[in-house]
Design an enzyme around this catalytic site. Structure first.
Site, short mmCIF file in Angstrom:
data_model
loop_
_atom_site.label_atom_id
_atom_site.label_comp_id
_atom_site.label_asym_id
_atom_site.label_seq_id
_atom_site.Cartn_x
_atom_site.Cartn_y
_atom_site.Cartn_z
N SER A 48 0.73 -1.18 -0.04
CA SER A 48 -0.02 0.12 0.20
C SER A 48 0.82 1.11 0.03
O SER A 48 2.22 1.17 0.22
CB SER A 48 -0.99 0.12 1.15
OG SER A 48 0.01 -0.03 2.43
N ASP A 80 -0.62 -0.86 -4.19
CA ASP A 80 -2.14 -1.23 -3.75
C ASP A 80 -2.47 0.07 -3.23
O ASP A 80 -2.13 1.03 -2.45
CB ASP A 80 -2.16 -2.14 -2.50
CG ASP A 80 -3.27 -2.67 -2.27
OD1 ASP A 80 -4.06 -2.70 -3.25
OD2 ASP A 80 -3.26 -3.23 -1.11
N ASP A 102 -6.88 4.02 -6.68
CA ASP A 102 -8.21 4.13 -5.72
C ASP A 102 -8.69 5.41 -5.67
O ASP A 102 -8.64 6.17 -4.92
CB ASP A 102 -7.70 3.51 -4.42
CG ASP A 102 -8.89 3.31 -3.34
OD1 ASP A 102 -10.22 3.94 -3.84
OD2 ASP A 102 -8.96 2.94 -2.25
N GLU A 132 -11.02 1.25 -9.47
CA GLU A 132 -12.03 0.66 -8.19
C GLU A 132 -13.36 1.55 -8.68
O GLU A 132 -13.17 3.03 -8.80
CB GLU A 132 -11.40 1.01 -7.02
CG GLU A 132 -12.23 0.43 -5.93
CD GLU A 132 -11.07 0.40 -4.64
OE1 GLU A 132 -10.19 0.02 -4.81
OE2 GLU A 132 -11.89 0.56 -3.68
N GLY A 182 -10.00 -6.17 6.12
CA GLY A 182 -9.80 -6.50 7.59
C GLY A 182 -10.79 -7.71 7.96
O GLY A 182 -11.58 -8.03 7.23
P1 13P Z 1 -7.51 -7.99 3.84
O1 13P Z 1 -6.62 -6.98 4.88
O2 13P Z 1 -8.84 -7.92 4.12
O3 13P Z 1 -6.96 -9.17 3.31
O4 13P Z 1 -7.45 -6.63 2.34
C1 13P Z 1 -6.30 -6.87 1.76
C2 13P Z 1 -6.61 -5.75 0.48
O5 13P Z 1 -7.68 -5.89 0.04
C3 13P Z 1 -5.50 -5.23 0.15
O6 13P Z 1 -5.69 -4.19 -1.03
#
Ligand code: 13P
Length: 287
Positions: A48, A80, A102, A132, A182
């Protein structure tokens, strides 16, 4: 080595999915790589904005390249949830294989305009793009007072996503179909597979991405793959496995101060989660 587009197309044709596994330090990465190596699976590494700032964009690319050349595995790197064009431009220039813009909280018109800029810049460099439409959110139970159902207007609108793909030329689309980032102690997210079907009907070529892969029931993941999801992002489950195991290791042996002695169990915990996901996604032996 074949490129990421090759593997995404292969996954689309053969109905399996590539996992994107996020990391922010070398020991987590070790666990991810060991799993991919053992199961001969192509993988995408994810960072990220926050994770890549901690690690360094250049360092993330160098690590990916080091593993690629050492083990000859198809390992790719995605930026990400990039929120700004400037940051994504840096990642593109530095050697990321893919960038995810995003703009989901922007009005559709602005999301389209900004995505177009990212796509133009990425295409020149031969980098894949993900966009997205619809808001995915984080542990929706926190957002909506204990009700972990997303608001209907947060979910991806199939017509809007069709327009978005047509106008931006983005390679892939992250969908909001009840998934959230999450894990919630209150239960697993319930996927709106009807919505996914409608999206797939309108979007035939572009690859569909499921974010928030942690905590989704196995049968729902399998169903989503059947309906056209070809990339699934996992982060929280890796963080939980890593942190819990590391804390335990330090608790068991509080006098230990040598990282290479207390880190291996946490690395193996990450490896275990990634292996489970690779088997679930069907990407074993697909290199
Ligand atoms: P989780 O943290 O729910 O696994 O999601 C990860 C995600 O979508 C990163 O873009």
């Amino acid at each position: 080595m074949k490129n990421l587009q090759y593997y995404l197309k292969k996954a689309q044709k053969e109905k399996w999915a590539i996992g994107q596994f996020n990391f922010s330090d070398l020991s987590q990465l070790e666990g991810i790589i060991e799993a991919a190596k053992k199961l001969k699976s192509p993988i995408i590494l994810g960072t990220s904005e926050g994770e890549s700032r901690f690690l360094g964009l250049k360092q993330a690319v160098a690590l990916k390249e080091a593993y690629q050349s050492e083990i000859g595995l198809p390992v790719f790197l995605n930026l990400d949830h990039g929120k700004s064009f400037e940051y994504l431009r840096k990642a593109i220039g530095i050697g990321y294989d893919m960038v995810h813009f995003d703009g989901s909280r922007l009005p559709l018109k602005d999301n389209i305009a900004e995505t177009k800029e990212v796509v133009r810049c990425a295409k020149k460099a031969g980098v894949l793009t993900e966009g997205e439409v619809g808001v995915i959110g984080t542990d929706a139970s926190k957002l909506y007072e204990g009700k972990f159902i997303l608001k209907p207007e947060d979910l991806t609108n199939p017509k809007e996503s069709e327009q978005y793909i047509k106008e931006t030329g983005v390679d892939g689309l992250a969908v909001s179909i009840g998934n959230f980032h999450g894990v919630s102690i209150k239960g697993n997210p319930k996927l709106d597979t009807e919505r996914l079907k409608q999206i797939r009907k309108l979007i035939k070529e572009s690859f569909l991405v499921l974010h928030g892969g942690s905590g989704i029931k196995k049968q729902d993941i399998k169903k989503a793959i059947k309906l056209g999801i070809v990339k699934i992002n996992i982060n929280t489950e890796l963080r939980l496995a890593y942190t819990k195991t590391l804390k335990k290791a330090l608790q068991i042996n509080p006098k230990e101060t040598t990282p290479y002695k207390y880190l291996p169990s946490a690395i193996r915990a990450v490896q275990k989660v990634v292996e489970e996901k690779i088997l679930l996604f069907g990407s074993k032996n697909k290199i």
